[in-house]
Write a protein that holds these residues in place. Structure first.
Motif, mmCIF file in Angstrom:
data_model
loop_
_atom_site.group_PDB
_atom_site.id
_atom_site.type_symbol
_atom_site.label_atom_id
_atom_site.label_comp_id
_atom_site.label_asym_id
_atom_site.label_seq_id
_atom_site.Cartn_x
_atom_site.Cartn_y
_atom_site.Cartn_z
ATOM 1 N N ILE A 1 0.835 -1.200 0.000
ATOM 2 C CA ILE A 1 0.000 0.000 0.000
ATOM 3 C C ILE A 1 0.874 1.256 0.000
ATOM 4 O O ILE A 1 0.597 2.225 -0.726
ATOM 5 C CB ILE A 1 -0.933 -0.001 1.227
ATOM 6 C CG1 ILE A 1 -1.901 -1.181 1.133
ATOM 7 C CG2 ILE A 1 -1.696 1.313 1.331
ATOM 8 C CD1 ILE A 1 -2.691 -1.406 2.399
ATOM 9 N N SER A 2 1.936 1.263 0.787
ATOM 10 C CA SER A 2 2.782 2.448 0.908
ATOM 11 C C SER A 2 3.521 2.756 -0.386
ATOM 12 O O SER A 2 3.817 3.922 -0.671
ATOM 13 C CB SER A 2 3.794 2.256 2.047
ATOM 14 O OG SER A 2 3.133 2.083 3.284
ATOM 15 N N LEU A 3 3.825 1.729 -1.174
ATOM 16 C CA LEU A 3 4.538 1.957 -2.427
ATOM 17 C C LEU A 3 3.722 2.784 -3.412
ATOM 18 O O LEU A 3 4.286 3.385 -4.330
ATOM 19 C CB LEU A 3 4.924 0.613 -3.064
ATOM 20 C CG LEU A 3 6.076 -0.140 -2.389
ATOM 21 C CD1 LEU A 3 6.259 -1.505 -3.031
ATOM 22 C CD2 LEU A 3 7.367 0.666 -2.450
ATOM 23 N N ILE A 4 2.405 2.828 -3.229
ATOM 24 C CA ILE A 4 1.579 3.657 -4.104
ATOM 25 C C ILE A 4 1.980 5.127 -3.976
ATOM 26 O O ILE A 4 1.957 5.885 -4.959
ATOM 27 C CB ILE A 4 0.087 3.470 -3.759
ATOM 28 C CG1 ILE A 4 -0.334 2.015 -3.988
ATOM 29 C CG2 ILE A 4 -0.788 4.408 -4.581
ATOM 30 C CD1 ILE A 4 -1.753 1.715 -3.536
ATOM 31 N N GLY A 5 2.328 5.518 -2.777
ATOM 32 C CA GLY A 5 2.702 6.915 -2.541
ATOM 33 C C GLY A 5 4.174 7.216 -2.739
ATOM 34 O O GLY A 5 4.590 8.375 -2.558
ATOM 35 N N LEU A 6 4.985 6.222 -3.124
ATOM 36 C CA LEU A 6 6.423 6.451 -3.276
ATOM 37 C C LEU A 6 6.750 7.502 -4.341
ATOM 38 O O LEU A 6 7.603 8.369 -4.096
ATOM 39 C CB LEU A 6 7.134 5.136 -3.590
ATOM 40 C CG LEU A 6 8.658 5.214 -3.700
ATOM 41 C CD1 LEU A 6 9.261 5.722 -2.392
ATOM 42 C CD2 LEU A 6 9.247 3.856 -4.072
ATOM 43 N N PRO A 7 6.110 7.492 -5.515
ATOM 44 C CA PRO A 7 6.415 8.565 -6.478
ATOM 45 C C PRO A 7 6.142 9.955 -5.915
ATOM 46 O O PRO A 7 6.934 10.886 -6.140
ATOM 47 C CB PRO A 7 5.480 8.245 -7.662
ATOM 48 C CG PRO A 7 5.231 6.785 -7.566
ATOM 49 C CD PRO A 7 5.188 6.489 -6.094
ATOM 50 N N GLY A 8 5.043 10.101 -5.174
ATOM 51 C CA GLY A 8 4.746 11.405 -4.583
ATOM 52 C C GLY A 8 5.774 11.822 -3.552
ATOM 53 O O GLY A 8 6.168 13.001 -3.499
ATOM 54 N N ILE A 9 6.234 10.864 -2.753
ATOM 55 C CA ILE A 9 7.250 11.185 -1.741
ATOM 56 C C ILE A 9 8.545 11.642 -2.404
ATOM 57 O O ILE A 9 9.184 12.610 -1.969
ATOM 58 C CB ILE A 9 7.494 9.962 -0.839
ATOM 59 C CG1 ILE A 9 6.256 9.671 0.013
ATOM 60 C CG2 ILE A 9 8.710 10.192 0.064
ATOM 61 C CD1 ILE A 9 6.373 8.413 0.838
ATOM 62 N N LEU A 10 8.936 10.980 -3.477
ATOM 63 C CA LEU A 10 10.181 11.341 -4.164
ATOM 64 C C LEU A 10 10.046 12.682 -4.880
ATOM 65 O O LEU A 10 11.012 13.454 -4.953
ATOM 66 C CB LEU A 10 10.579 10.244 -5.149
ATOM 67 C CG LEU A 10 10.909 8.879 -4.524
ATOM 68 C CD1 LEU A 10 11.372 7.905 -5.590
ATOM 69 C CD2 LEU A 10 11.951 9.019 -3.421
ATOM 70 N N ILE A 11 8.865 12.967 -5.415
ATOM 71 C CA ILE A 11 8.651 14.279 -6.038
ATOM 72 C C ILE A 11 8.761 15.378 -4.985
ATOM 73 O O ILE A 11 9.349 16.445 -5.240
ATOM 74 C CB ILE A 11 7.275 14.318 -6.735
ATOM 75 C CG1 ILE A 11 7.295 13.423 -7.976
ATOM 76 C CG2 ILE A 11 6.915 15.751 -7.135
ATOM 77 C CD1 ILE A 11 5.954 13.302 -8.658
ATOM 78 N N VAL A 12 8.203 15.137 -3.809
ATOM 79 C CA VAL A 12 8.328 16.111 -2.717
ATOM 80 C C VAL A 12 9.793 16.302 -2.345
ATOM 81 O O VAL A 12 10.252 17.422 -2.086
ATOM 82 C CB VAL A 12 7.504 15.663 -1.500
ATOM 83 C CG1 VAL A 12 7.821 16.527 -0.283
ATOM 84 C CG2 VAL A 12 6.015 15.731 -1.810
ATOM 85 N N THR A 13 10.565 15.212 -2.344
ATOM 86 C CA THR A 13 11.994 15.306 -2.030
ATOM 87 C C THR A 13 12.721 16.182 -3.044
ATOM 88 O O THR A 13 13.513 17.061 -2.680
ATOM 89 C CB THR A 13 12.619 13.904 -2.011
ATOM 90 O OG1 THR A 13 11.956 13.095 -1.030
ATOM 91 C CG2 THR A 13 14.102 13.972 -1.673
#
Length: 221
Positions: free
Chosen positions: A168-180
């Motif tokens: 489930i958390s991997l769904i948000g991984l692209p968003g987290i990296l974009i924020v980074t």
């Protein structure tokens, strides 16, 4: 050198030295005040940039506390599962922190050269790279979620729940990296307040949603 030229140079140096030594006290005080004001302005800029940046670093551990608070009441197994999955996610995001630290100097260099458009363009390139890496890692991570958590040697119940949470958390991984990457862009533009707000609101909302999905009995146990 002719003697007249030498005498003229020595005389000019003597007059210049006397002029400096005879500087009025008011002029000296004015110069000191200008230097002090400049130093204070630099100190204020440092504090303005450093304090929000420090706050953004402090927010990350608070995410783990949020996970613990939301999942902890479900029992020991779900809590242990969140711990295993968070270890994997923290490792991945920690290895990809270069998306911020490589973007910041590139943006700052262009901004210092007076090319603000080029600075923003460099930051956007970093965000596109973050999106590509996030999607690729999510696609690779979904089928490997189970084997990754099995490396920790936990019980089958904990490993199964950890794999569900990680998926489930991997769904948000692209968003987290974009924020980074966007954090690196904004820091290069000397804006450290916006990354703090984004890290606090957007990323925490993504983590809370993942926790809520994990609590759903159809997904997690």
């Amino acid at each position: 050198m002719p003697p007249s030229t030498s005498v003229t140079a020595v005389t000019g140096s003597a007059f210049s030295l006397r002029a400096r030594t005879r500087m009025s006290p008011s002029r000296m005080l004015s110069d000191r005040a200008a230097v002090t004001a400049e130093r204070r302005a630099v100190d204020r800029d440092i504090v303005r940039l450093a304090v929000p940046a420090l706050g953004a670093l402090v927010v990350e551990p608070l995410f783990l506390l949020t996970d613990t608070a939301l999942v902890g009441h479900l029992g020991a197994t779900p809590l242990a599962a969140v711990g295993l999955a968070s270890a994997v996610l923290s490792t991945v995001t920690g290895l990809l922190v270069f998306l911020a630290y490589s973007t910041t100097p590139a943006v700052a260099r262009a901004l210092g050269g007076g090319d603000r458009r080029g600075a923003v363009h460099a930051g956007i390139d970093g965000m596109w790279l973050a999106l590509a890496l996030g999607v690729a890692l999510a696609l690779v991570g979904w089928p490997l979620a189970g084997p990754l958590v099995d490396v920790f040697g936990a019980s089958p119940e904990v490993s199964e729940a950890a794999a569900a949470y990680l998926t489930i958390s991997l769904i948000g991984l692209p968003g987290i990296l974009i924020v980074t990457a966007s954090t690196g862009l904004l820091r290069g533009l000397q804006d450290t307040k916006t990354p703090l707000v984004v890290a606090t609101i957007v990323v925490s909302a993504m983590r809370i949603n993942a926790d809520e999905l994990f609590e759903n009995p159809l997904v997690g146990k």
